[in-house]
Design a protein around this motif. Structure first.
Motif, short mmCIF file in Angstrom:
data_model
loop_
_atom_site.label_atom_id
_atom_site.label_comp_id
_atom_site.label_asym_id
_atom_site.label_seq_id
_atom_site.Cartn_x
_atom_site.Cartn_y
_atom_site.Cartn_z
N GLU A 37 0.85 -1.20 0.00
CA GLU A 37 0.00 0.00 0.00
C GLU A 37 0.89 1.24 0.00
O GLU A 37 1.89 1.29 0.70
CB GLU A 37 -0.89 -0.01 1.26
N THR A 38 0.51 2.24 -0.80
CA THR A 38 1.29 3.49 -0.86
C THR A 38 0.34 4.67 -0.84
O THR A 38 -0.71 4.64 -1.49
CB THR A 38 2.14 3.53 -2.16
N HIS A 39 0.72 5.70 -0.08
CA HIS A 39 -0.06 6.94 -0.01
C HIS A 39 0.38 7.83 -1.17
O HIS A 39 1.58 8.08 -1.32
CB HIS A 39 0.20 7.60 1.35
N ILE A 40 -0.57 8.27 -1.99
CA ILE A 40 -0.22 9.14 -3.12
C ILE A 40 -1.16 10.35 -3.11
O ILE A 40 -2.34 10.22 -3.49
CB ILE A 40 -0.32 8.39 -4.47
N PRO A 41 -0.66 11.52 -2.68
CA PRO A 41 -1.53 12.71 -2.60
C PRO A 41 -2.16 13.02 -3.96
O PRO A 41 -1.47 12.99 -5.00
CB PRO A 41 -0.56 13.82 -2.18
N GLY A 42 -3.45 13.27 -3.95
CA GLY A 42 -4.15 13.66 -5.18
C GLY A 42 -4.69 12.51 -6.00
O GLY A 42 -5.46 12.70 -6.94
N LYS A 43 -4.30 11.28 -5.66
CA LYS A 43 -4.73 10.14 -6.47
C LYS A 43 -6.23 9.90 -6.39
O LYS A 43 -6.87 9.54 -7.38
CB LYS A 43 -3.95 8.89 -6.05
N GLY A 44 -6.79 10.12 -5.18
CA GLY A 44 -8.23 9.89 -5.00
C GLY A 44 -9.04 10.78 -5.94
O GLY A 44 -9.99 10.33 -6.59
N THR A 45 -8.64 12.04 -6.01
CA THR A 45 -9.36 12.99 -6.87
C THR A 45 -9.28 12.58 -8.34
O THR A 45 -10.28 12.62 -9.06
CB THR A 45 -8.77 14.41 -6.67
N ILE A 46 -8.10 12.16 -8.78
CA ILE A 46 -7.95 11.78 -10.20
C ILE A 46 -8.85 10.58 -10.52
O ILE A 46 -9.58 10.58 -11.51
CB ILE A 46 -6.48 11.43 -10.53
N ASN A 47 -8.81 9.56 -9.67
CA ASN A 47 -9.63 8.37 -9.94
C ASN A 47 -11.12 8.69 -9.90
O ASN A 47 -11.90 8.16 -10.68
CB ASN A 47 -9.32 7.26 -8.93
N CYS A 48 -11.49 9.55 -8.94
CA CYS A 48 -12.90 9.93 -8.82
C CYS A 48 -13.34 10.66 -10.08
O CYS A 48 -14.42 10.38 -10.63
CB CYS A 48 -13.05 10.82 -7.58
N GLU A 49 -12.50 11.55 -10.57
CA GLU A 49 -12.88 12.33 -11.75
C GLU A 49 -12.92 11.46 -13.01
O GLU A 49 -13.86 11.56 -13.81
CB GLU A 49 -11.91 13.52 -11.93
N ILE A 50 -11.93 10.57 -13.17
CA ILE A 50 -11.94 9.68 -14.35
C ILE A 50 -13.20 8.82 -14.31
O ILE A 50 -13.91 8.66 -15.31
CB ILE A 50 -10.67 8.78 -14.38
N SER A 51 -13.48 8.26 -13.14
CA SER A 51 -14.66 7.40 -13.00
C SER A 51 -15.94 8.16 -13.32
O SER A 51 -16.83 7.65 -14.01
CB SER A 51 -14.74 6.93 -11.54
N ALA A 52 -16.04 9.39 -12.80
CA ALA A 52 -17.25 10.19 -13.03
C ALA A 52 -17.43 10.46 -14.52
O ALA A 52 -18.53 10.32 -15.06
CB ALA A 52 -17.16 11.51 -12.25
#
Ligand code: C5P
Length: 230
Positions: A37-52
């Motif tokens: 597991e790795t913490h990557i700042p900003g990754k959640g937002t990118i995946n959320c936006e691509i998914s949306a």
């Protein structure tokens, strides 16, 4: 907001509407069933936006999905569903587990695509299922045929979307959910975490394989995918 469920990279939160949930995409990436597991700042937002973006495109093409809107950069509002504990994997080009587990040659193209069902159960390591096993597990085989039909349609649409941004859609995983009205709709996420995306005509990964194989920076790749999809 009360947490209803904490997954490996997403958290499900309660909303004021009992028929809706929030999905918060965390700044994390994992592999090996959560072993790494790795913490990557900003990754959640990118995946959320691509998914949306992908859910919106699929909706406009006639696919029913759980996605409603994106009230915050890393949060999706979705219809509440009971997730069907099956991982539906669609393969256009052979790579990954199918190469390790069969004698199929890497890079073989499937026409039509291969659609495979895996049990969504980390404690059992998500094994590949057969029709007979799903039947014995109590699944209505009409629903299995419905998932296959939806997966085929979604693949046709996603292949076109990715083709238009010079990406080959190699394979991906879908999950379906059952609404309180008994409707089966597309759920979970569609992002480079659950897809293999190769630069068109090459085997250059633009997806989570960069992390799994430690061969590159996922944020750069995901950002490029997002920019092109926009
Ligand atoms: O590992 P495998 O080759 O079976 O993966 C096929 C596709 O399904 C890949 O795109 C992978 O990212 C996705 N997948 C997933 N979650 C899993 C298993 C596979 O997103 N638990």
């Amino acid at each position: 907001m009360k947490e209803l469920y904490k997954g490996k990279v997403k958290t499900i939160l309660e909303t004021e509407n009992p028929d809706e949930i929030f999905i918060r995409f965390e700044d994390k990436v994992t592999c090996g069933n959560g072993k790494q597991e790795t913490h990557i700042p900003g990754k959640g937002t990118i995946n959320c936006e691509i998914s949306a973006i992908l859910f919106e495109k699929l909706y406009h093409l006639g696919i029913k999905t759980h996605y409603i809107d994106r009230p915050e950069s890393n949060i999706m509002r979705c219809r509440k569903v009971d997730i069907i504990p099956l991982e539906v994997v669609v393969r256009n080009i052979a790579t990954g587990s199918i190469i390790r587990e069969t004698t199929i040659q890497e890079g073989t193209r499937f026409y039509p695509e291969l659609i495979e069902f895996y049990l969504k159960d980390d404690s059992k390591n998500d094994p590949l299922l057969t029709s007979d096993r799903m039947n014995m597990m109590g699944y209505d085989m009409n629903n299995i045929r419905l998932f296959k039909g939806m997966a085929h349609e979604i693949n046709t649409m996603l292949k076109q979307i990715f083709d238009s941004i010079d990406i080959d859609l190699v394979d991906f995983k879908l999950e379906f959910g059952l609404t309180s009205k008994g409707e089966i709709i597309l759920a979970d996420e569609i992002s480079p975490d659950g897809c293999r995306l190769w630069r068109k005509g090459t085997t250059e990964s633009m997806d989570k394989d960069l992390y799994r194989k430690n061969t590159g920076n996922i944020m750069e790749a995901y950002q490029q995918i997002l920019a092109q999809l926009k």
